[in-house]
Design an enzyme around this catalytic site. Sequence first.
Site, PDB file in Angstrom:
ATOM      1  CB  THR A  11      -0.933  -0.003   1.222  1.00 21.35           C
ATOM      2  OG1 THR A  11      -1.840  -1.111   1.112  1.00 21.35           O
ATOM      3  CG2 THR A  11      -1.733   1.290   1.321  1.00 21.35           C
ATOM      4  CB  SER A  52       3.276  -7.974   1.876  1.00 22.77           C
ATOM      5  OG  SER A  52       1.960  -7.954   2.390  1.00 22.77           O
ATOM      6  CB  THR A  84       0.310  -4.010   6.409  1.00 24.89           C
ATOM      7  OG1 THR A  84      -0.950  -3.994   5.719  1.00 24.89           O
ATOM      8  CG2 THR A  84       0.915  -2.618   6.409  1.00 24.89           C
ATOM      9  CG  ASP A  85      -2.338  -7.951   3.137  1.00 25.11           C
ATOM     10  OD1 ASP A  85      -2.923  -7.236   3.970  1.00 25.11           O
ATOM     11  OD2 ASP A  85      -2.697  -8.056   1.955  1.00 25.11           O
TER      12      ASP A  85
END
Length: 332
Positions: A11, A52, A84-85
């Site tokens: 993101t 990610s 961030t996943d």
Amino acid sequence: MNIALFALGGTISVSGRAKGERLTGAEITAAVPGLDELGVSLDVQDVHAVPSGSLTFTQVLDVVDAASRAVAAGAAGVVVTQGTDTLEETAFLVDLVWPHEAPFVLTGAMRQPGMAGADGPANVLAAARVAASPAARGLGALVAFNDEVHAARRVRKSHSMSTATFTSPNAGPAGHVIEGEVRILAAPQRRATVLSAAGFTGFDRARLDAARVALHCVTLDDDGAQLDGLAERYRGLVVAGFGVGHVPAPLAPVLGALAEHIPVVLTSRTGSGPVLRHTYSAPGSEADLQRRGLINGGLLDPYKARVLLRLLLAEGAGREETAAAFAEHGYR
């Protein structure tokens, strides 16, 4: 002072321009107010510009190798920007193999750069401060997000949208960035890396790719039918059990049979708290499952347990070495 910054995707890099076009590391850092006032120089490199969720173990270890070379060349710390996943998993993977005193700091964003209240610039600034801070040396991999500093071993992504998504349920943040200063209030105890703990000299990428580890989340009335033939397809299994490490009684012998062929690690699906060792003894309890050969995952959540088990399997660790590693990283 020099900081090495490696920009992946995620993101934080969504440009808002052409579909699929991503911001470079230079563009990300150029949008950070105050970054040029820190008194550090940034060596920015672009690597693996993918979400990610598409990162692999090998790609993450490639970044670790590049970061290690940067530290050997004089970098005082490392910053990685990514999605961030899977950040909680990549941070733990890094922590397990990072041998340097220099901080390795991961960060990202929950809001795209073009959105109101985009959090990427503040997170990059905080990460750079942490990477340059003497207070963060020797703490391994850290996550800097929302002006909080989290130990890789404890951090979790706890919300799908909140900019305060990263938390450390079992211990709280290791520190904070306060008025531009890094304050480490609860320094995590540094564990030996997997490499040095087991006497390994490096990761064979082909063996790592072959060390497949399954993750099974236990659910109501779970009879284990999904696990049929699993030992023929996977080298190891992580079980996310109920509460303190329980499963339905009919599932216990299924897991015990698997543990005769592959390592099976018992964790909790709750998101915080430990797997117990000897409080309950009924069929399917933590004590029963350990008697059947399951390895206690301690405080490690299922996702981190899978990372550790895969590294151990890739390096040929036996059952005793594996159990010792989980005792080291899960409880102590």
